[in-house]
Design an enzyme around this catalytic site. Structure first.
Site, short mmCIF file in Angstrom:
data_model
loop_
_atom_site.label_atom_id
_atom_site.label_comp_id
_atom_site.label_asym_id
_atom_site.label_seq_id
_atom_site.Cartn_x
_atom_site.Cartn_y
_atom_site.Cartn_z
N ASN A 5 -8.36 6.35 6.09
CA ASN A 5 -8.96 6.22 7.42
C ASN A 5 -9.13 7.55 8.14
OD1 ASN A 5 -6.33 6.75 8.19
ND2 ASN A 5 -5.93 4.71 8.99
N HIS A 42 -4.33 10.30 11.37
CA HIS A 42 -3.08 9.62 11.72
C HIS A 42 -2.81 9.84 13.19
CE1 HIS A 42 1.18 8.45 11.62
NE2 HIS A 42 1.38 9.51 12.39
N ARG A 70 -12.02 7.12 13.43
CA ARG A 70 -11.87 6.46 12.13
C ARG A 70 -13.17 5.80 11.67
NH1 ARG A 70 -5.87 4.26 13.41
NH2 ARG A 70 -4.71 6.03 12.52
N PHE A 90 0.80 -1.22 0.00
CA PHE A 90 0.00 0.00 0.00
C PHE A 90 0.84 1.28 0.00
CE2 PHE A 90 0.51 -1.26 4.43
CZ PHE A 90 0.95 -0.08 5.02
#
Length: 185
Positions: free
Chosen positions: A124, A127, A114, A66
């Site tokens: 999401n 962070h 989230r 990813f």
């Protein structure tokens, strides 16, 4: 009758919070949740990271499938970065965020940030630093002018308060009590 007061606590732990590009329009709502959760926002800045900066920021993710999508996503628009402080800041922020996969968060932690703002595992919404050491590294990356001296904790913090702060405070308050203002209003 002696009133028992709990010893004051020094909240010195900091963590980095980032509002990612796709939910930047929810900045005020998220800040409200942060403040209501007992955090203090020490620093805040809006910026846009280049793909190279994102690669450096997420260097520990390099080599994962990813990674290219993550750097493209994080450099796709502006972000809001904040230094949050409170007791156990890293763990409380992680708890407030919920699982990194927003789809899983909706099932297991439906009230987490989230779950509320994220779309999937990559997008999401927010962070959070995973540890105190990564928080310090990430804060230095986003806020290079930040001073992150090692702050005393535990007994060292109590010793510092007893040695320097309490005597000064006591002397100042005593002097203030001895002076009676001519016109208090």
């Amino acid at each position: 009758m002696e009133v028992l007061m709990p010893d004051p606590q020094i909240y010195v732990e900091r963590t980095l919070a980032i509002i990612k590009p796709d939910i930047i329009d929810k900045e005020e709502e998220i800040e409200d949740v942060i403040l209501r959760s007992g955090f203090h926002i020490l620093q805040k800045r809006r910026l846009q990271l280049s793909p190279e900066q994102c690669s450096n920021f997420y260097a520990e993710q390099f080599g994962k499938m990813f990674f290219p999508n993550l750097t493209a996503y994080m450099s796709s628009g502006p972000i809001v970065a904040m230094v949050l402080a409170r007791n156990c800041a890293v763990s409380y922020w992680k708890e407030l965020l919920g699982p990194s996969n927003s789809l899983r968060a909706r099932i297991t932690h439906p009230h987490s940030l989230r779950a509320l703002y994220g779309t999937d595992e990559l997008r999401n919404g927010l962070h959070g630093s995973v540890s105190i050491s990564s928080a310090e590294k990430e804060i230095r990356f986003i806020f290079p002018e930040a001073i992150l001296e090692p702050l005393p904790t535990g007994q060292r913090a109590r010793d510092y308060l007893n040695l320097y702060v309490k005597p000064t405070l006591l002397a100042g308050l005593t002097a203030l009590c001895r002076e009676k203002p001519a016109d208090p209003m």
